[in-house]
Structures are given as C-alpha cells and as structure tokens.
Design an enzyme around this catalytic site. Structure first.
Site, PDB file in Angstrom:
ATOM      1  CB  ALA A  50      26.927  35.907  56.118  1.00  0.00           C
ATOM      2  N   GLY A  51      29.752  35.478  53.773  1.00  0.00           N
ATOM      3  CA  GLY A  51      30.067  34.925  52.466  1.00  0.00           C
ATOM      4  C   GLY A  51      30.471  33.467  52.631  1.00  0.00           C
ATOM      5  CG  LEU A  52      32.229  29.501  50.214  1.00  0.00           C
ATOM      6  CD1 LEU A  52      31.019  28.641  50.577  1.00  0.00           C
ATOM      7  CD2 LEU A  52      32.744  29.144  48.823  1.00  0.00           C
ATOM      8  CB  SER A  75      32.628  38.970  46.509  1.00  0.00           C
ATOM      9  OG  SER A  75      32.856  40.360  46.631  1.00  0.00           O
ATOM     10  CB  ALA A  91      25.949  35.689  46.499  1.00  0.00           C
ATOM     11  CD1 TRP A  92      26.536  39.078  44.193  1.00  0.00           C
ATOM     12  CD2 TRP A  92      27.545  40.871  43.329  1.00  0.00           C
ATOM     13  NE1 TRP A  92      25.813  40.175  44.578  1.00  0.00           N
ATOM     14  CE2 TRP A  92      26.411  41.295  44.059  1.00  0.00           C
ATOM     15  CE3 TRP A  92      28.338  41.833  42.713  1.00  0.00           C
ATOM     16  CZ2 TRP A  92      26.050  42.630  44.181  1.00  0.00           C
ATOM     17  CZ3 TRP A  92      27.991  43.163  42.835  1.00  0.00           C
ATOM     18  CH2 TRP A  92      26.849  43.558  43.548  1.00  0.00           C
ATOM     19  N   GLY A  98      33.125  29.771  38.817  1.00  0.00           N
ATOM     20  CA  GLY A  98      33.002  28.493  39.493  1.00  0.00           C
ATOM     21  C   GLY A  98      34.119  28.270  40.482  1.00  0.00           C
ATOM     22  CD  GLU A 136      37.042  30.340  34.894  1.00  0.00           C
ATOM     23  OE1 GLU A 136      37.774  30.986  35.668  1.00  0.00           O
ATOM     24  OE2 GLU A 136      35.815  30.209  35.072  1.00  0.00           O
ATOM     25  CG  HIS A 169      37.007  40.223  35.802  1.00  0.00           C
ATOM     26  ND1 HIS A 169      36.700  40.229  34.456  1.00  0.00           N
ATOM     27  CD2 HIS A 169      36.853  38.945  36.216  1.00  0.00           C
ATOM     28  CE1 HIS A 169      36.370  39.003  34.086  1.00  0.00           C
ATOM     29  NE2 HIS A 169      36.465  38.206  35.134  1.00  0.00           N
ATOM     30  NE  ARG A 205      40.155  36.465  36.205  1.00  0.00           N
ATOM     31  CZ  ARG A 205      39.287  36.162  37.166  1.00  0.00           C
ATOM     32  NH1 ARG A 205      39.446  36.674  38.382  1.00  0.00           N
ATOM     33  NH2 ARG A 205      38.280  35.356  36.932  1.00  0.00           N
ATOM     34  CG  HIS A 210      37.030  40.495  39.879  1.00  0.00           C
ATOM     35  ND1 HIS A 210      35.643  40.431  39.870  1.00  0.00           N
ATOM     36  CD2 HIS A 210      37.461  39.205  39.784  1.00  0.00           C
ATOM     37  CE1 HIS A 210      35.267  39.163  39.775  1.00  0.00           C
ATOM     38  NE2 HIS A 210      36.344  38.401  39.740  1.00  0.00           N
ATOM     39  NE  ARG A 220      40.651  35.932  42.570  1.00  0.00           N
ATOM     40  CZ  ARG A 220      39.710  35.542  41.714  1.00  0.00           C
ATOM     41  NH1 ARG A 220      39.488  34.254  41.508  1.00  0.00           N
ATOM     42  NH2 ARG A 220      39.001  36.422  41.048  1.00  0.00           N
TER      43      ARG A 220
END
Length: 506
Positions: A15-17, A44, A46-47, A51, A116, A232, A278, A337, A372
C-alpha cells in the site's frame, strides 16, 4: 488448513504509492489491497522527502528529463521506458494534485520546483521542503478509502504465491490476524517495496526485506539487476534504526559536505562536488569516514534559521539526535536507500509469470539502470503503478487448481546477522572476498532456518554482485574499479548453481 477467499478482481499486495496507484487505476474492476502495516505506514513512499521529478517548467521538457535519467543510470537505463515515464510524468503529478496533494506553488499558481543532483533543470515538485512523500500518500490514501471498488485489509502479511501447473500465478497466501488465508484472484500485483531491511543501516522501513522479490523468485520469475543498490549519501548518523534522511534538496539549496576539520572535500572526488551523482557522493563520504576524518552536512549558511519551516522532518530528526542543524553540521553516513533491481517487468507491469504483475521498488522497469536519478522513485511508482493497475484489470477469471509457493520465517537473530553482513559485504564498496563471505553466511543461515524470502533476495543481490566484475553506478567493486561493456543482468533463482555461480550478465 487455510481458509479460502475467492476474489473476483485484482489483488494488490502493498500500500505504498505504486500499490495504491494501481488500485485506483484498476477501476471499475474490484480491487483487494493487502497491507501488513496500517495505511500510510511501513512504506518508503510516505518517507520520501525530496519530491517528484517531472518536467513542468517552460524551459524543461520530457526528453530532457529522460536524458538526465539515462545519464544517471550509467549505461543500463532502457531509454524507451525512461521516455515513457518522463512523458507521462506531468499528467501523473497533476492527478496527484487533483487528489489533494498540496504541492508547493509559485505566486502564479504553478508548481514550485527545486534542483537536485544530476538534474539539468530544477524539476522536483515538492511539499514544504521535505514533506512530499507523506503529503502525497495522505491524499492518495483518502482517495483509496473513498473508492467503492477498493477494499483494504490491513494486518495481512504475504506468505506465499498460488501457482498452477502452467506456472501462472492464481493468488496469494497470507497471514491475516494470525490466520492462514488462501486468496485467489484474476491477477496479482506485487507492490511490496524494496530491500532496505536487509541492511543494518537503511533509510527505509526496516520491515521491507524483499518479501515480494524473494517469493516471486521462488516461483520462477525473472529478476533484473539485483546487484544495483543505491546508498543515500546523507543518512543522519545519530544511531537510529532506520536512519533518518537528510534530503538531497538540502544540497540543492547549497548545503555543503565537510569533514571533521570543517574542510569541504567533494571537489576532490567529482567536478560537480555536492551535486555529483549519489553513488559518487556516497563513496566519497564512505572514504572520508574510513579514513577517520568523518563527514558532515553543513547547512548553516544555506538554510540556517529557516530549518523548522523549510525542512521540518530533517530538523525534527536532528533535534531528536541531539544536533541543531541551524547551528551545527549534521553527521552523515551512506545508508541503503533504494533498490534499482527487482522483478523484471514490461511497461504494463507484467512479469515473466502470467498473472503476476509488479510495480514500484520491488519491480525493475529499466528506468533506473545502475543508479536512480534523484526523485524519480515516486514518479515511477505513480506512472507504472497506474499502468499495472489498468493492465491487470483486463485479466479474465481463469479458475484452476494451484499449489502454494511459500518460504520459511527468518528468526530475528538470524536476520540481524544477515543485515550486518549485507552492510559490510554488499554495501557501498564490494570485493570478491566480502561477497564470498556473505554468500557463505547465506548458505549457513538457509541450512539452519530454511529458505526465507529475505535470504532469497539477499542471495540474488550477492550472486549478481559477484558475477559483475566491474564498477558501475551503485555497484562498486574495489577489486574491479573499471567499467566493462554495459549489460543488464537478467536471472532466475535456478540460474544460481550451488556452490558456484553459473550465470553471466547478459
């Protein structure tokens, strides 16, 4: 004997995005969403702080966004998939805004966007600096709860997949409030998240241990690029598990990385300094820490007194750890991450197993390659989650006898041993010696406790990392620092022969 539920529709696990986007897009087909944690917890999405990367500005375009995505992916991004994601991104963000996601706006009502690392344009739509994931998930959750075609069952842990004699996936096994339940469905969409919980230092919910990936592999699904794990660079090093995240946006706003003597060091590692990709920043911080110099993110000049309103999540995490980022540099360390690899899918989320779809971090669409691009994860979840939901809704009911593909539970002490070994031997810097040591540990844990989904996921990462004798993106081999001709990895669990490794990167 397990109780049986016949669901005449689409079954979404997670039930993430990605999972909730799939559920909404599957309308008018009936959708049953299974989630172990309550909605808006344990995922993840929600965390996520930074953006959603999307080409919305007048001086930007989807082809520019796609080009940056391909460049960041170090030769392994599927250009067609990157272009598709970038082209469908603006509509996806506008859908999220229409659901109530309160994106920051400019004075004329447009989307405020920030810069970013590795983006050629300021294209990250955000919410209150570092609140994007939480705010987006709150809006999407409200929409899901209001949707008549969706039923949500929380407290449901995935324990297996139902597979018929042809290999088609017919449903899942789950434990719901202590009861073993068999649920059949027209199609199953795995949106079970990443593998951060396999590492001792992670910025993701610790319960994300590769369950969907491991069970799909046990059922015979093709897995793509499992060796590519993104670390990360700037997890806040205050001894918490999971580690809080100091968002990439801080460096976009001008925060700098310094060592214990207050000296900036990133220009020694890359011309773009703090805005380098990254993987480069993570290795630089790792090197500074290994050399005993320490690493800190200094945002005193870039943000300073504005921390509470501009980056409230980072501010609160720092204060909880005894650091005031308005007046002190933030101690940072690389942390697991994001997993670029996962269950191989096409543009509609179809896996190599009929009836099984995957979306979000547990899937590998080919858009992330070896590294990514910042803030592409929420975008991928929204775009490809919706595509998977629409495709799965077209599946016709096909009743058939099936058997359960299940895995053993990994005891807590064994899981902690695995997490420590993964961070040590399959982390920011890898060697054949360390990866072989990790493989031996996985063998021993499996012999003692049986084949669990976390062990299967870890085995796939380790095996592919051993075979990839080069350094590329998030995969850095100290014993093979140079790149070889670019090639993605596509394997199944049966390709990993014991005790040696018999497959090769394609």
């Amino acid at each position: 004997m397990a109780r049986r539920i016949v669901h005449d529709g689409v079954l979404v696990v997670g039930a993430g995005l990605a999972g909730l986007s799939a559920a909404l897009a599957a309308a008018p087909a009936k959708v049953l969403v299974l989630t172990e944690a309550p909605l808006n917890h344990g995922c993840s999405s929600a965390w996520a702080q930074g953006g959603v990367a999307v080409a919305l500005a007048a001086d930007d375009a989807p082809e520019l966004h796609a080009a940056d995505t391909v460049a960041a992916g170090a030769g392994l991004v599927d250009p067609a998939m990157a272009r598709l994601m970038a082209e469908e991104g603006p509509a996806a963000v506008r859908r999220l805004a229409a659901l109530g996601a309160p994106f920051d706006r400019t004075a004329d009502g447009g989307f405020a966007q920030s810069l970013e690392a590795a983006h050629g344009k300021a294209r990250v739509a955000r919410v209150k600096g570092d609140q994007a994931g939480r705010a987006i998930m709150e809006a999407v959750t409200v929409a899901v709860l209001a949707a008549r075609h969706i039923e949500v069952r929380a407290g449901a842990k995935l324990t297996g997949l139902l597979q018929d004699a042809t290999g088609r996936i017919r449903g899942v096994m789950a434990r719901i409030k202590g009861e073993s339940v068999e649920i059949t469905a027209r199609a199953v969409i795995l949106a079970t998240g990443g593998i951060g919980g396999l590492y001792a230092v992670t910025t993701t919910p610790a319960e994300l241990q590769g369950d969907g990936l491991g069970l799909a592999a046990l059922a015979g699904a093709i897995v793509a690029d499992p060796e590519f794990v993104q670390f990360h660079p700037t997890a806040i090093d205050i001894g918490r598990d999971p580690a809080p995240l100091a968002t990439e946006a801080l460096r976009g706003e001008g925060a700098v990385l310094v060592n214990g003597d207050g000296e900036r060091f990133m220009d020694r590692y890359h011309p773009a300094a703090e805005l380098a990709p990254r993987d480069v920043v993570a290795r630089a911080i790792h090197a500074e820490r290994e050399a005993g110099r320490g690493a800190f993110l200094d945002a005193r000049s870039a943000v300073g007194a504005h921390f509470p309103e501009e980056f409230p999540a980072v501010f609160a995490a720092c204060l909880a750890g005894g650091v005031d980022p308005r007046t002190q540099p933030i101690p940072v360390a690389p942390a697991c991450h994001y997993h670029m690899g996962g269950i191989a899918t096409d543009a509609e989320g179809r896996t190599s197993l009929p009836g099984l779809y995957a979306a979000g971090e547990c899937a590998s669409t080919g858009v992330h390659g070896a590294n990514r691009l910042a803030s592409n994860s929420l975008l991928e979840a929204a775009v490809f989650g919706a595509r998977a939901g629409r495709a799965a809704a077209q599946e016709a009911p096909m009743p058939a006898a099936s058997t359960a593909v299940t895995a053993e539970e990994l005891p807590p002490a064994a899981l902690q041993a695995l997490r420590q070994a993964m961070s040590r031997d399959a982390g920011v810097v890898r060697t054949a010696e360390g990866l072989t040591r990790l493989r031996d540990l996985i063998d021993n844990l499996e012999a003692a406790h049986g084949r669990s989904a976390p062990l299967v996921a870890a085995r796939l990462i380790c095996a592919a990392a051993l075979v990839r004798r080069e350094s590329r993106g998030g995969h850095f081999r100290a014993d093979f620092p140079d790149a070889q001709p670019a090639a993605r990895t596509r394997i199944t669990l049966s390709d990993i022969a014991e005790p040696g490794l018999r497959f090769a990167a394609e």
